[in-house]
Design a protein around this motif. Structure first.
Motif, PDB file in Angstrom:
ATOM      1  N   PHE A   1     -11.156  -6.535 -24.164  1.00 34.64           N
ATOM      2  CA  PHE A   1     -12.319  -4.930 -24.462  1.00 34.64           C
ATOM      3  C   PHE A   1     -13.506  -5.466 -24.064  1.00 34.64           C
ATOM      4  O   PHE A   1     -14.208  -5.382 -23.404  1.00 34.64           O
ATOM      5  CB  PHE A   1     -12.408  -5.162 -25.662  1.00 34.64           C
ATOM      6  CG  PHE A   1     -13.353  -3.415 -25.990  1.00 34.64           C
ATOM      7  CD1 PHE A   1     -12.800  -2.416 -25.575  1.00 34.64           C
ATOM      8  CD2 PHE A   1     -14.207  -4.103 -26.591  1.00 34.64           C
ATOM      9  CE1 PHE A   1     -13.122  -1.190 -25.751  1.00 34.64           C
ATOM     10  CE2 PHE A   1     -14.768  -3.060 -27.351  1.00 34.64           C
ATOM     11  CZ  PHE A   1     -14.274  -1.495 -26.424  1.00 34.64           C
ATOM     12  N   LEU A   2     -14.297  -7.137 -24.459  1.00 37.79           N
ATOM     13  CA  LEU A   2     -15.106  -7.539 -24.087  1.00 37.79           C
ATOM     14  C   LEU A   2     -15.746  -8.172 -23.198  1.00 37.79           C
ATOM     15  O   LEU A   2     -16.728  -7.138 -22.455  1.00 37.79           O
ATOM     16  CB  LEU A   2     -15.701  -9.174 -24.803  1.00 37.79           C
ATOM     17  CG  LEU A   2     -15.575  -8.904 -26.114  1.00 37.79           C
ATOM     18  CD1 LEU A   2     -15.875 -10.098 -26.884  1.00 37.79           C
ATOM     19  CD2 LEU A   2     -16.841  -7.879 -26.960  1.00 37.79           C
TER      20      LEU A   2
ATOM     21  N   ILE B   1     -16.176  -4.282 -21.790  1.00 38.68           N
ATOM     22  CA  ILE B   1     -17.776  -4.229 -21.571  1.00 38.68           C
ATOM     23  C   ILE B   1     -18.908  -5.489 -20.733  1.00 38.68           C
ATOM     24  O   ILE B   1     -19.952  -4.034 -20.008  1.00 38.68           O
ATOM     25  CB  ILE B   1     -18.884  -4.883 -22.862  1.00 38.68           C
ATOM     26  CG1 ILE B   1     -18.007  -4.076 -23.580  1.00 38.68           C
ATOM     27  CG2 ILE B   1     -20.100  -4.741 -23.080  1.00 38.68           C
ATOM     28  CD1 ILE B   1     -18.333  -3.485 -25.552  1.00 38.68           C
TER      29      ILE B   1
ATOM     30  N   ARG C   1     -19.303  -3.673 -17.162  1.00 33.80           N
ATOM     31  CA  ARG C   1     -20.345  -2.501 -16.927  1.00 33.80           C
ATOM     32  C   ARG C   1     -21.718  -3.339 -16.814  1.00 33.80           C
ATOM     33  O   ARG C   1     -22.961  -2.728 -16.115  1.00 33.80           O
ATOM     34  CB  ARG C   1     -20.723  -1.963 -18.658  1.00 33.80           C
ATOM     35  CG  ARG C   1     -19.783  -1.460 -18.446  1.00 33.80           C
ATOM     36  CD  ARG C   1     -18.128  -0.993 -17.479  1.00 33.80           C
ATOM     37  NE  ARG C   1     -18.447   0.864 -16.386  1.00 33.80           N
ATOM     38  CZ  ARG C   1     -18.842   0.719 -15.195  1.00 33.80           C
ATOM     39  NH1 ARG C   1     -17.945  -0.347 -15.224  1.00 33.80           N
ATOM     40  NH2 ARG C   1     -19.769   1.835 -14.894  1.00 33.80           N
ATOM     41  N   ALA C   2     -22.154  -4.679 -17.305  1.00 32.74           N
ATOM     42  CA  ALA C   2     -23.684  -5.195 -17.522  1.00 32.74           C
ATOM     43  C   ALA C   2     -23.426  -5.711 -16.290  1.00 32.74           C
ATOM     44  O   ALA C   2     -22.480  -6.299 -15.395  1.00 32.74           O
ATOM     45  CB  ALA C   2     -23.936  -5.337 -18.628  1.00 32.74           C
ATOM     46  N   GLN C   3     -24.431  -6.203 -15.130  1.00 38.76           N
ATOM     47  CA  GLN C   3     -24.449  -6.708 -14.338  1.00 38.76           C
ATOM     48  C   GLN C   3     -24.625  -8.608 -14.305  1.00 38.76           C
ATOM     49  O   GLN C   3     -23.445  -8.949 -14.010  1.00 38.76           O
ATOM     50  CB  GLN C   3     -26.078  -7.025 -13.585  1.00 38.76           C
ATOM     51  CG  GLN C   3     -25.735  -5.500 -12.475  1.00 38.76           C
ATOM     52  CD  GLN C   3     -26.032  -4.543 -13.376  1.00 38.76           C
ATOM     53  OE1 GLN C   3     -26.874  -4.427 -14.487  1.00 38.76           O
ATOM     54  NE2 GLN C   3     -25.653  -3.621 -13.077  1.00 38.76           N
ATOM     55  N   GLN C   4     -25.403  -9.232 -14.876  1.00 38.20           N
ATOM     56  CA  GLN C   4     -24.592 -10.579 -14.926  1.00 38.20           C
ATOM     57  C   GLN C   4     -23.182 -11.364 -16.622  1.00 38.20           C
ATOM     58  O   GLN C   4     -24.069 -11.793 -16.875  1.00 38.20           O
ATOM     59  CB  GLN C   4     -26.170 -11.500 -15.472  1.00 38.20           C
ATOM     60  CG  GLN C   4     -27.144 -11.311 -15.051  1.00 38.20           C
ATOM     61  CD  GLN C   4     -27.702 -10.100 -15.758  1.00 38.20           C
ATOM     62  OE1 GLN C   4     -27.721  -9.213 -16.374  1.00 38.20           O
ATOM     63  NE2 GLN C   4     -29.274 -10.367 -15.905  1.00 38.20           N
TER      64      GLN C   4
ATOM     65  N   LEU D   1     -23.218 -12.938 -19.968  1.00 41.47           N
ATOM     66  CA  LEU D   1     -22.468 -12.386 -20.735  1.00 41.47           C
ATOM     67  C   LEU D   1     -21.166 -12.310 -21.893  1.00 41.47           C
ATOM     68  O   LEU D   1     -21.561 -12.235 -22.846  1.00 41.47           O
ATOM     69  CB  LEU D   1     -22.842 -10.903 -20.353  1.00 41.47           C
ATOM     70  CG  LEU D   1     -23.270  -9.477 -21.234  1.00 41.47           C
ATOM     71  CD1 LEU D   1     -24.925 -10.443 -22.000  1.00 41.47           C
ATOM     72  CD2 LEU D   1     -23.492  -8.423 -20.786  1.00 41.47           C
TER      73      LEU D   1
ATOM     74  N   ILE E   1     -21.694 -15.153 -24.666  1.00 38.35           N
ATOM     75  CA  ILE E   1     -22.725 -14.432 -24.884  1.00 38.35           C
ATOM     76  C   ILE E   1     -21.792 -13.676 -26.266  1.00 38.35           C
ATOM     77  O   ILE E   1     -21.716 -14.516 -27.434  1.00 38.35           O
ATOM     78  CB  ILE E   1     -24.174 -13.700 -24.764  1.00 38.35           C
ATOM     79  CG1 ILE E   1     -24.554 -14.986 -23.690  1.00 38.35           C
ATOM     80  CG2 ILE E   1     -24.822 -13.328 -26.184  1.00 38.35           C
ATOM     81  CD1 ILE E   1     -26.214 -14.238 -23.018  1.00 38.35           C
ATOM     82  N   MET E   2     -21.156 -12.664 -25.827  1.00 42.01           N
ATOM     83  CA  MET E   2     -20.539 -12.227 -27.157  1.00 42.01           C
ATOM     84  C   MET E   2     -19.614 -12.647 -27.469  1.00 42.01           C
ATOM     85  O   MET E   2     -19.214 -11.491 -28.501  1.00 42.01           O
ATOM     86  CB  MET E   2     -19.983 -10.782 -25.890  1.00 42.01           C
ATOM     87  CG  MET E   2     -21.490  -9.626 -25.744  1.00 42.01           C
ATOM     88  SD  MET E   2     -21.540  -7.729 -25.077  1.00 42.01           S
ATOM     89  CE  MET E   2     -19.537  -8.569 -23.785  1.00 42.01           C
TER      90      MET E   2
ATOM     91  N   PRO F   1     -19.428 -15.363 -30.882  1.00 41.23           N
ATOM     92  CA  PRO F   1     -19.724 -15.267 -31.720  1.00 41.23           C
ATOM     93  C   PRO F   1     -18.363 -14.249 -32.322  1.00 41.23           C
ATOM     94  O   PRO F   1     -17.861 -14.336 -33.837  1.00 41.23           O
ATOM     95  CB  PRO F   1     -21.085 -14.016 -32.285  1.00 41.23           C
ATOM     96  CG  PRO F   1     -21.799 -14.761 -30.868  1.00 41.23           C
ATOM     97  CD  PRO F   1     -20.923 -15.219 -29.729  1.00 41.23           C
ATOM     98  N   VAL F   2     -18.012 -13.578 -31.694  1.00 40.09           N
ATOM     99  CA  VAL F   2     -16.852 -12.758 -32.430  1.00 40.09           C
ATOM    100  C   VAL F   2     -16.146 -12.878 -32.534  1.00 40.09           C
ATOM    101  O   VAL F   2     -14.755 -12.514 -32.951  1.00 40.09           O
ATOM    102  CB  VAL F   2     -16.708 -10.883 -31.669  1.00 40.09           C
ATOM    103  CG1 VAL F   2     -15.287 -10.077 -31.347  1.00 40.09           C
ATOM    104  CG2 VAL F   2     -18.307 -10.498 -30.840  1.00 40.09           C
TER     105      VAL F   2
END
Lengths: 205, 230
Positions: free
Chosen positions: A131-132, A135, A138-141, A145, A148-149, A152-153
């Protein structure tokens, strides 16, 4: 939809990654004691997962996404991805378990219990990271990312896993072990439900 | 004047919370005889309401994120962002007050207690939310992806704060053993302490809402200015 097995190059790539990481670990550490063994095992699982699962969304080209979009709904698509990644990760976990036993020694006392935990753990790690990755795609870098996401999760699940699997190393008795397993399964279910609900919003572009 | 009543209420409640929290006579049994809290128990009046406040603010942020996904307007997105921001601020304050308290009660700023770790991870999850927001330049896409992540993060934050701490041993007061409550000691509260604690919760929450709405208005003004320039 489950025919993503065609992408075999990733599969062998990850397999090689698993083998070489564990071999390097063996060269560096020799045969560590139980607690270190357990900690190392799950850390390796984490990195394998980042490498294996993250690829699933990041490597898709725009054209292929459009193709998937035209032949299947968003829900089916994400469900297929989740199932495929979970299966891939369970397989990888089993491979690394075998390698760990061969190279890093065998401190396990309840092998079957640990095997079950490994399957569950591989499954839950891959669900969250799938799932991450969706996500992050959809963002570029995306690669940075993802880390980073993701970290912690994933920590709560990882802590739970390490705690549960400690029981497989001998007579450490933990009263609420089943409760923790249930919590883990619950978390997995939660992630799947959230992914199914939220993915259509990410998909539209 | 009528629209400002809750701001006045907030100031009054916080003043009451601070003054009474520092002056009230602590219950003899729970503070001195059966525990090692002593005067440091007063931290309860400030530290715990901050967590309540963080929780409420993040819930508001969640609601705005869901609203954004149902109805794409800039207002909902900005609101979600600002409430999450203030929520994280409250979380940091809660961590800091907890650490100061832990220094005097447990003897160290940080002792890797499961509850400290959980709280720190919760704050990290939301830091990742802001990093995610900043990494996407397109405004519509940013709002959509951020809303999705916010909902996801919130549902992982709940077990982290409410379920996992109940399952592991901890030094934290009110959390003795596996049946421990993450926050307060439940039944062990004296009526006099309740009378200070709950107004404190309301006061800190209102303060958080106030900060968020102010920041939200600033953001709206900035957006308008940019549109005029462009």
């Amino acid at each position: 939809m489950l025919l993503e097995i065609r992408q075999q190059y990733t599969f062998y790539g990850v397999l090689l990654y698993v083998a070489s990481t564990i071999f390097v670990l063996y060269l560096a550490m020799g045969q560590p004691e139980e607690k270190v063994w357990n900690g190392l095992f799950w850390m390796i699982q984490l990195f394998i997962c980042v490498n294996a699962v993250a690829k699933s969304f990041l490597q898709e080209s725009r054209g292929r996404m459009l193709y998937f979009y035209s032949i299947a709904g968003a829900r089916d698509f994400v469900l297929a991805k989740l199932i495929f990644n979970a299966a891939l990760m369970i397989l990888m976990s089993l491979v690394s378990l075998v390698l760990f036993r061969i190279l890093l020694g065998d401190p396990l006392q309840n092998f079957w219990q640990f095997l079950g935990i490994v399957c569950l753990g591989g499954c839950s790690l891959s669900l969250v990271f799938t799932f991450l990755a969706a996500i992050a795609a959809r963002a570029q870098q995306n690669a940075a990312l993802m880390a980073i996401m993701g970290f912690p999760v994933i920590i709560p699940q990882l802590l739970l896993l390490i705690r549960i699997s400690n029981t497989a190393f001998g007579d450490v008795i933990q009263s609420n072990q089943w409760q923790m397993v249930l919590a883990l399964v619950g978390l997995d279910a939660l992630v799947v439900v959230l992914a199914i609900i939220l993915f259509p919003f990410l998909w539209k572009d | 004047m009528r629209r400002h009543w809750w701001k006045i209420l907030c100031i009054v409640l916080l003043l009451y919370n601070c003054i009474a929290g520092l002056l009230v006579k602590l219950p003899e049994v729970t503070a001195f005889e059966t525990s090692n809290l002593y005067e440091s128990m007063r931290n309860f009046f400030f530290h715990v309401p901050m967590w309540f406040s963080q929780f409420s603010l993040l819930t508001v942020s969640l609601v705005y994120s869901i609203k954004y996904l149902r109805n794409h307007t800039l207002v909902n997105d900005l609101n979600a962002d600002e409430f999450a921001r203030t929520g994280v601020l409250m979380g940091c304050l809660g961590l800091v007050t907890g650490m100061i308290w832990a220094k005097y009660t447990w003897g160290a700023w940080w002792s890797n207690d499961p509850k400290q770790t959980g709280a720190a991870i919760a704050v990290l999850i939301y830091f990742a939310y802001f990093v995610l927001r900043n990494s996407i330049t397109d405004m519509d896409k940013r709002a959509r992806v951020a809303a999705v992540y916010n909902i996801f993060a919130y549902f992982l934050y709940i077990p982290l704060i409410f379920i996992l701490p109940r399952m592991v041993e901890s030094l934290h007061p009110g959390g003795k053993g596996a049946e421990g409550n993450p926050g307060l000691g439940g039944d062990s509260l004296e009526p006099a302490m309740r009378a200070i604690f709950w107004p404190g919760v309301l006061g800190w929450t209102l303060l958080g809402v106030w900060i968020s709405t102010l920041r939200f208005r600033v953001r709206i003004l900035e957006e308008k200015q940019q549109q005029q320039v462009a």
